[in-house]
Design a protein around this motif. Structure first.
Motif, short mmCIF file in Angstrom:
data_model
loop_
_atom_site.label_atom_id
_atom_site.label_comp_id
_atom_site.label_asym_id
_atom_site.label_seq_id
_atom_site.Cartn_x
_atom_site.Cartn_y
_atom_site.Cartn_z
N THR A 98 0.82 -1.21 0.00
CA THR A 98 0.00 0.00 0.00
C THR A 98 0.86 1.26 0.00
N MET A 99 1.87 1.29 0.86
CA MET A 99 2.73 2.47 0.94
C MET A 99 3.63 2.61 -0.28
N GLU A 131 2.91 1.67 -3.31
CA GLU A 131 2.05 2.17 -4.38
C GLU A 131 1.74 3.65 -4.18
N ALA A 132 1.46 4.04 -2.94
CA ALA A 132 1.14 5.45 -2.65
C ALA A 132 2.32 6.36 -3.00
N GLU A 167 2.91 6.60 -6.83
CA GLU A 167 1.94 7.47 -7.49
C GLU A 167 2.11 8.94 -7.11
N LYS A 225 -6.46 -1.39 1.63
CA LYS A 225 -5.68 -0.25 1.14
C LYS A 225 -6.38 1.08 1.46
N LYS A 226 -7.68 1.11 1.25
CA LYS A 226 -8.45 2.33 1.52
C LYS A 226 -8.37 2.72 2.99
N ARG A 245 -4.73 3.92 3.82
CA ARG A 245 -4.46 5.26 3.28
C ARG A 245 -5.15 6.33 4.12
N LYS A 246 -6.36 6.04 4.59
CA LYS A 246 -7.07 7.00 5.43
C LYS A 246 -6.38 7.17 6.78
N TRP A 276 -3.20 6.51 7.60
CA TRP A 276 -1.86 7.10 7.47
C TRP A 276 -1.95 8.57 7.04
N VAL A 302 1.84 10.42 4.41
CA VAL A 302 2.38 10.15 3.08
C VAL A 302 2.88 11.44 2.44
N ASP A 303 2.12 12.53 2.59
CA ASP A 303 2.52 13.81 2.01
C ASP A 303 3.71 14.43 2.73
#
Length: 234
Positions: free
Chosen positions: A55-56, A58-59, A62, A137-138, A141-142, A144, A148-149
């Motif tokens: 997941t990370m 891929e994040a 992208e 994954k959803k 992502r929520k 984390w 990520v940014d």
């Protein structure tokens, strides 16, 4: 399987309602309380680590389409390391629903970084087993979120960066000193001071020496960089 009100509330904090709640129960069961009829979360932890990793990866892939492997690797490590998992676990108060043996409860297991990080990975695996990769994954992502940014800053190892800063200016490596340790054995608080040959110093507190050293180095770096910026603008 009917679950407790505490676990129902946890599902809301987590952002996923289990169709197979026994998976959640297993993900929250530490080896200190496991038995032949009550398996622990270690196998799920193994799987969750891989789900989180993909997941990370891929994040990050992208988010920055020009980053090299050498740039992506430290960012990835910052997002999947045990400290990051434990931080997310604290965010959703996972410790409150951990199933621990008496000895672990008495020694502050609900606050231990390793236990929280491991359980967070196990919970991710439980979601994956319950609803598939896209749902897992959803949720990840929520949870984390902005990490990520903001990972570029987090990916920097403050101790290494501070040492490089000192060496670039002809100074000896920074020195770290433990000023104090307080609190019970199961939840100590260390105060560490880092000092440069030039006399610049900074202190920080954390639950481990390593974290306190990193925090002190980060604080000192921030102050040194702000000083340089002020000189440029002055």
């Amino acid at each position: 399987m009917k679950i407790s009100a505490d676990l129902q509330a946890f599902q809301k904090r987590l952002g996923h309602e289990f169709s197979q709640p026994e998976l959640l129960v297993r993900a929250l069961t530490h080896s200190s309380i496991s038995s032949p009829t009550r398996p622990d979360n270690q196998r799920l932890e193994f799987l969750g680590d891989r789900v989180l990793g993909l997941t990370m990866a891929e994040a990050l892939f992208e988010a920055d389409k020009t980053a090299s492997e050498g740039q992506l690797a430290p960012r990835f490590n910052a997002l999947v390391r045990k400290e990051a998992c434990a931080d997310v676990a604290r965010q959703i108060d996972l410790g409150a629903v951990l199933k621990l043996g008496r000895s672990e409860m008495m020694s502050g297991g609900r606050r231990k970084e390793a236990l929280l990080g491991d359980a967070m990975e196990a919970v991710i695996a439980a979601i994956y087993r319950d609803a598939g990769f896209d749902v897992a994954k959803k949720v990840v992502r929520k949870l984390w979120g902005k990490r990520v940014d903001q990972v570029e800053e987090d990916a920097r190892d403050p101790k290494t960066a501070l040492q490089e800063w000192a060496q670039a200016r002809g100074q000896k490596p920074p020195k770290y000193a433990e000023l104090s340790r307080k609190g019970p054995d199961h939840a100590p608080v260390f105060t560490i001071e880092v000092t440069l040959e030039s006399g610049e110093a900074e202190q920080a507190e954390a639950n481990s020496k390593r974290q306190a050293e990193q925090a002190a180095a980060k604080a000192l770096l921030k102050r040194l960089e702000a000083k340089l910026e002020a000189k440029k603008n002055g």
